[in-house]
Design an enzyme around this catalytic site. Sequence first.
Site, short mmCIF file in Angstrom:
data_model
loop_
_atom_site.label_atom_id
_atom_site.label_comp_id
_atom_site.label_asym_id
_atom_site.label_seq_id
_atom_site.Cartn_x
_atom_site.Cartn_y
_atom_site.Cartn_z
N SER A 238 0.82 -1.22 0.00
CA SER A 238 0.00 0.00 0.00
C SER A 238 0.85 1.26 0.00
O SER A 238 1.99 1.27 0.45
CB SER A 238 -0.95 -0.01 1.20
N LYS A 263 2.23 -5.14 3.47
CA LYS A 263 3.41 -4.28 3.62
C LYS A 263 2.97 -2.82 3.42
O LYS A 263 2.72 -2.38 2.29
CB LYS A 263 4.49 -4.63 2.60
N GLY A 316 0.96 2.01 -6.25
CA GLY A 316 2.26 2.66 -6.18
C GLY A 316 2.73 3.07 -7.56
O GLY A 316 1.93 3.32 -8.46
N SER A 317 4.04 3.09 -7.74
CA SER A 317 4.61 3.61 -8.98
C SER A 317 4.61 2.57 -10.09
O SER A 317 4.61 1.37 -9.84
CB SER A 317 6.05 4.08 -8.72
N VAL A 318 4.66 3.07 -11.33
CA VAL A 318 4.74 2.18 -12.49
C VAL A 318 6.00 1.33 -12.47
O VAL A 318 5.93 0.12 -12.69
CB VAL A 318 4.65 3.01 -13.79
N THR A 320 7.78 0.21 -10.02
CA THR A 320 7.70 -0.84 -9.01
C THR A 320 6.74 -1.95 -9.43
O THR A 320 7.05 -3.14 -9.29
CB THR A 320 7.25 -0.25 -7.66
N GLU A 344 -2.67 -0.32 -9.23
CA GLU A 344 -3.07 1.04 -9.59
C GLU A 344 -1.82 1.90 -9.48
O GLU A 344 -1.17 1.93 -8.43
CB GLU A 344 -4.18 1.53 -8.67
N CYS A 378 -3.16 10.26 -6.99
CA CYS A 378 -2.92 9.66 -8.30
C CYS A 378 -3.88 10.21 -9.35
O CYS A 378 -3.62 10.12 -10.55
CB CYS A 378 -3.01 8.14 -8.23
N SER A 543 -13.27 10.59 -6.37
CA SER A 543 -14.14 9.42 -6.54
C SER A 543 -14.61 8.92 -5.18
O SER A 543 -13.88 8.99 -4.19
CB SER A 543 -13.41 8.31 -7.30
#
Length: 593
Positions: A238, A263, A316-318, A320, A344, A378, A543
């Site tokens: 997360s 984690k 998290g990031s792309v 990763t 995501e 994000c 959202s």
Amino acid sequence: MLLPASALLRALLSRPWTGAGLRWKHTSSLKVANEPVLAFTQGSPEREALQKALKDLKGRTEAIPCVVGDEEVWTSDVQYQVSSCYETNTVHGMYLACCRGSVNSADPRPAQRTGCRRCWLKGLRILSPSAPGTGPGQPSKCFLVPAGAWLSARVGHRVRCEKRKDRRLLAVPDTWPSALQGKTVIQAEIDAAAELIDFFRFNAKYAVELEGQQPISMPPSTNSTVYRGLEGFVAAISPFNFTAIGGNLAGAPALMGNVVLWKPSDTAMLASYAVYRVLREAGLPPNIIQFVPADGPLFGDTVTSSEHLCGINFTGSVPTFKHLWKQVAQNLDRFRTFPRLAGECGGKNFHFVHCSADVDSVVSGTLRSAFEYGGQKCSACSRLYVPHSLWPQIKGRLLEEHGRIKVGDPAEDFGTFFSAVIDAKSFARIKKWLEHARASPSLTILAGGKCDDSVGYFVEPCIVESKDPQESIMKEEIFGPVLTVYVYPDDKYKETLQLVDSTTSYGLTGAVFSQDKDVVQEATKVLRNAAGNFYINDKSTGSVVGQQPFGGARASGTNDKPGGPHYILRWTSPQVIKETHKPLGDWSYAYMQ
């Protein structure tokens, strides 16, 4: 019990893991509603309660263990969570990071045998009669229902702590995000209280409804579907920016009968631990969710090398997520089952403005979307496309309102609109982009952009104008308070829509502002794949669970739509059972006679 960090995750993963295989009896759908968002106005009891809780945090340090089963494991690898946004010299939490192994002190097999959703019905009760769709003494449908009720049953926004062991940690749901993650009071309220409660309530509702989706039966047979948990464990990873996401990444797979290794982000450790404690005290059995603070790369290496990995639930990031995906692919022959990958990964989100747009809506929506929580959502708007005819008016209003934005300490001053960015790494990345904006001949900084890390990681909200729609600042995610504007000719709006669609690799959120229905219809068609969450005359953020299930495709992720009814199906392995109630008879067919 003190174990070296090198003994942690490996020991935990050496156990045999199986998803739950029991069924629960279908019951009618839960009637739930979104949690109201409190306003925290002057003199309100929730404002008073939060201010008191924030004051109580001053000078206090919490210790966070690795938790497996009912046992807290204190390792020798101690890390610290500081108030890393606006007080970089203040330590608020210490946690014990496990790297290559985890605790073998709790046998997961009893939890696997009883870990399905039905086992959580027994003995659990709704703790608040005010929970939607429930009454006093009614049995809960799963541990998430009392968790949501427990969080929402607050007096002056305080969780009712009289039955809790630790009154300090769980005093106010909004406290940790406000104090440590730089959230303003309203952003913390939306996230750590309302959205977290909504995830718990609506996931329970969707689980009950999913159980009711059964195949048709034709005499002499009956057919049924068992929504089993996956065979193995799910790794939940997360982010820092939403406490609710952490609760959902771990809670949704657990709800559907899975064992979860959670984690949390290093910069959201205390808030995540508070959520974990809420789940346990609301009835979550031991061994279902393991709370595993860990070094990120080492955690990923360890879980993706285990034969029992059955899923990764990630935000998290792309880079990763791509790395984890590659690790799973490389180890594919090792796994007992094909792991489910749900991710995501953020976006380069747009606001497209047509010449028929309402200027006030554009300005207000863009300022909130781009700069709330320092652009660290994000879904935050970072690309603004404006027609030439409206640009003088919109520019003037943006600059005027920009001057009113207050950046500071949200725990001390409720007039703050956003605070510092999350940590030194984020600060350095954003600062580099602002230096690029000053140096590039295609870019002009119209407002803001100063950086100061002398006390906290503060970045002024920055508005940049780009003459080049393909400039890198229009393509790459910054994850900070930087808005780039491209002004297009009014008669080129169709070509500009194509430009919006093709400029970046992301596809998370986007918005179109127009009062012309034909333009809205065309924009919706052209931008069909540009955004998983598409807004018309509204900002690209905000959202709500159950209303706008969230997620995007392309580089933004797998678009599994958390907050919607289909998300929980990702964490099940359905089994169809056919039972025939009379002898089968002769093996031959009539046509053979």
